[in-house]
Scaffold this active site. Sequence first.
Site, PDB file in Angstrom:
ATOM      1  CB  THR A   1     -87.913 -38.159 -24.516  1.00 27.46           C
ATOM      2  OG1 THR A   1     -88.530 -36.998 -25.085  1.00 27.46           O
ATOM      3  CG2 THR A   1     -86.741 -38.562 -25.366  1.00 27.46           C
TER       4      THR A   1
ATOM      5  CG  PHE B   1     -89.897 -18.370 -21.670  1.00 27.30           C
ATOM      6  CD1 PHE B   1     -89.038 -19.101 -20.874  1.00 27.30           C
ATOM      7  CD2 PHE B   1     -89.693 -17.002 -21.751  1.00 27.30           C
ATOM      8  CE1 PHE B   1     -88.012 -18.510 -20.157  1.00 27.30           C
ATOM      9  CE2 PHE B   1     -88.675 -16.387 -21.041  1.00 27.30           C
ATOM     10  CZ  PHE B   1     -87.828 -17.141 -20.241  1.00 27.30           C
TER      11      PHE B   1
ATOM     12  NE  ARG C   1    -109.199 -25.969 -25.630  1.00 34.07           N
ATOM     13  CZ  ARG C   1    -107.889 -26.183 -25.586  1.00 34.07           C
ATOM     14  NH1 ARG C   1    -107.053 -25.190 -25.784  1.00 34.07           N
ATOM     15  NH2 ARG C   1    -107.417 -27.367 -25.308  1.00 34.07           N
TER      16      ARG C   1
ATOM     17  CB  CYS D   1     -93.933 -30.413 -25.874  1.00 38.11           C
ATOM     18  SG  CYS D   1     -93.235 -31.334 -27.230  1.00 38.11           S
TER      19      CYS D   1
HETATM   20  C1  UDX Z   1     -95.688 -26.945 -28.469  1.00 39.34           C
HETATM   21  C2  UDX Z   1     -94.791 -25.786 -28.911  1.00 39.34           C
HETATM   22  O1  UDX Z   1     -95.604 -24.702 -29.358  1.00 39.34           O
HETATM   23  C3  UDX Z   1     -93.858 -26.244 -30.026  1.00 39.34           C
HETATM   24  O2  UDX Z   1     -92.960 -25.212 -30.363  1.00 39.34           O
HETATM   25  C4  UDX Z   1     -93.086 -27.465 -29.555  1.00 39.34           C
HETATM   26  O3  UDX Z   1     -92.266 -27.949 -30.609  1.00 39.34           O
HETATM   27  C5  UDX Z   1     -94.027 -28.554 -29.101  1.00 39.34           C
HETATM   28  O4  UDX Z   1     -94.912 -28.052 -28.080  1.00 39.34           O
HETATM   29  P1  UDX Z   1     -97.879 -28.096 -29.413  1.00 39.34           P
HETATM   30  O5  UDX Z   1     -97.949 -28.724 -28.072  1.00 39.34           O
HETATM   31  O6  UDX Z   1     -97.984 -28.961 -30.608  1.00 39.34           O
HETATM   32  O7  UDX Z   1     -96.514 -27.281 -29.579  1.00 39.34           O
HETATM   33  O8  UDX Z   1     -99.053 -26.995 -29.542  1.00 39.34           O
HETATM   34  P2  UDX Z   1     -99.239 -25.498 -29.000  1.00 39.34           P
HETATM   35  O9  UDX Z   1     -99.861 -24.720 -30.084  1.00 39.34           O
HETATM   36  O10 UDX Z   1     -98.018 -24.948 -28.408  1.00 39.34           O
HETATM   37  O11 UDX Z   1    -100.346 -25.683 -27.871  1.00 39.34           O
HETATM   38  C6  UDX Z   1    -100.084 -26.364 -26.659  1.00 39.34           C
HETATM   39  C7  UDX Z   1    -101.285 -26.297 -25.757  1.00 39.34           C
HETATM   40  O12 UDX Z   1    -101.509 -24.973 -25.290  1.00 39.34           O
HETATM   41  C8  UDX Z   1    -102.587 -26.714 -26.439  1.00 39.34           C
HETATM   42  O13 UDX Z   1    -103.355 -27.485 -25.543  1.00 39.34           O
HETATM   43  C9  UDX Z   1    -103.274 -25.392 -26.735  1.00 39.34           C
HETATM   44  O14 UDX Z   1    -104.670 -25.504 -26.831  1.00 39.34           O
HETATM   45  C10 UDX Z   1    -102.853 -24.591 -25.517  1.00 39.34           C
HETATM   46  N1  UDX Z   1    -102.903 -23.131 -25.727  1.00 39.34           N
HETATM   47  C11 UDX Z   1    -102.122 -22.556 -26.680  1.00 39.34           C
HETATM   48  C12 UDX Z   1    -103.724 -22.362 -24.916  1.00 39.34           C
HETATM   49  O15 UDX Z   1    -104.415 -22.877 -24.036  1.00 39.34           O
HETATM   50  N2  UDX Z   1    -103.742 -21.002 -25.092  1.00 39.34           N
HETATM   51  C13 UDX Z   1    -102.976 -20.382 -26.035  1.00 39.34           C
HETATM   52  O16 UDX Z   1    -103.044 -19.139 -26.128  1.00 39.34           O
HETATM   53  C14 UDX Z   1    -102.144 -21.180 -26.854  1.00 39.34           C
END
Ligand code: UDX
Length: 519
Positions: A142, A279, A487, A329
């Site tokens: 989507t 959030f 990072r 997402c």
């Molecule tokens: C997210 C949601 O966590 C999950 O519940 C939903 O189903 C899909 O979207 P995802 O995108 O797979 O999951 O990974 P996530 O671990 O949430 O990280 C998303 C992004 O945020 C990544 O680029 C990660 O590197 C970044 N991130 C995460 C940060 O920059 N800092 C953080 O402290 C945590």
Amino acid sequence: MVKITSSTSRAFAFLVILGAVRPPKPPAAPDRRMPHFPRRFFSTSLSHLPPSPPPATVCCIGAGYVGGPTMAMIAQKCPHISVTVVDLSQPRIDAWNSDELPIYEPGLDEVVKACIGKNLFFTTDVEGAIAKCDMIFVSVNTPTKKTGLGKGKAADLTYWEAAARTIAAVSKTDKIIVEKSTVPVRTAEAIEKVLKRNCSDSTVQFNILSNPEFLAEGTAMTDLANPDRVLIGGKIEGQAGQDAVDALAEVYANWVPQERILRANLWSAELSKLAANAFLAQRISSINAMSALCEATSADVSQVAHALGTDSRIGPKFLNASVGFGGSCFQKDILNLAYICECHGLKEVADYWYSVVGMNDYQKSRFVKRVVSAMFNTIRNKKIAMLGFAFKKDTGDTRETPAIDVGRGLIEDGAKLAIYDPKVSEEQIAMDMEGLTDNITCYKSAMEALDGAHAVTVMTEWDEFKAYDWKKIYGVMQKPAFVFDGRNILDHEGLKEIGFIVYALGKPIDPFLKSAEGA
Ligand code: UDX
Ligand code: ADP
């Protein structure tokens, strides 16, 4: 076989087929609705019961990052359920049926290998699978709309609608349809209309549930095996809706404790998924905003994050400053959420959420500016190594990865990028960086990418980057050798001792950089 007689009893029959409940004895009472049965009927421990009826079938439309792992987990945890995953893409299905799965996800290979051919099947026979099963998970993509009304904000439901039309066309028996993809609030309502209007048999009942997936890539299998919660939204104000919710809850009850299976109305479940992602992304944008202020004030963002995270009301997770969040997402769901707010006249609310995405964009462009200004305001024809291209570690997924925007920014300033990522293919990078590939070389090893480079930018937090021999790397790089850690995973003090000029997000700025930037 269980004979299905009505939409209300169908959900119960589904449970019977699953082996999760036993039909009442004798089945004379006309009202067989689940809530009237004692709890023992919902027990998953059935050792005292006669042999299970034939396994039930569920299918999932969409063999992607969500559909594949989720169905593999259901197959593993519910050996009595036959799970078929369908997709229009033949190469994707072929890959699922091969030794080289189409997605990299720790722990996934083992589960797929254990179940495939037994109770887990991957096929392009979309119609055949739909016709045979009782419960259909829909896990199609989507994306954000690229054109038309809501362009750049609203969710594009083209794939969802196509899937719904196929379901309607082939369904001869009642179906429980489970929304897995993130969708705008009230999608279920729209989909129900499509289903009803397109099904030639008016007696066929469709019961739509929202069961948003909260797994994160890289940890999908552990998230699925041990979820914080499973959320099931349905038309719980009516009996048929409640029964459908119970039917799906029974699937999860095979491994998820009952108290973690939450029930909600349809719209709440749909909105909860958007809200959860908004959030989480908001926390990252907040800490990233702090990282800019830390650099300006010589505070240290890790120390600030630690101080914040030890407040039990705030908690320690999702407080890592980064070059920006990526993934399929976060941005898509926030834009979608904000668009829904706009459509309801809630401009201020929409603007609040847009600012989360705005901060993410700012963080990426701020990073590019740091690289350029630190390197004496010119990176033209300089080799800049990019370590990592995936949007996070332990995945090969590059959707919305900050590496794309940062890479574009660096190339616009004339850099030659040398990219290494342990799990992202050269072909994928070429697709993501379309039009810019003349300025990019992909390498199979980090050392090759770093050889002769003026600078290294860390885009993904892969563990292996921390274990590299940075002394050796320093030896093969141009001097001054710059490290830009997007990072904050490297040992910055150790790198400085070796001789690197280090920029780390939200950390006090190196005096060398300050003078180069004229700060
Ligand atoms: C997210 C949601 O966590 C999950 O519940 C939903 O189903 C899909 O979207 P995802 O995108 O797979 O999951 O990974 P996530 O671990 O949430 O990280 C998303 C992004 O945020 C990544 O680029 C990660 O590197 C970044 N991130 C995460 C940060 O920059 N800092 C953080 O402290 C945590
Ligand atoms: P996600 O990350 O949400 O799982 P993906 O893009 O990885 O998204 O996967 C979605 C999958 O859905 C793709 O493999 C796509 O081919 C498939 N798909 C989209 N529409 C349909 C459809 N109508 N029928 C079957 N498969 C579909």
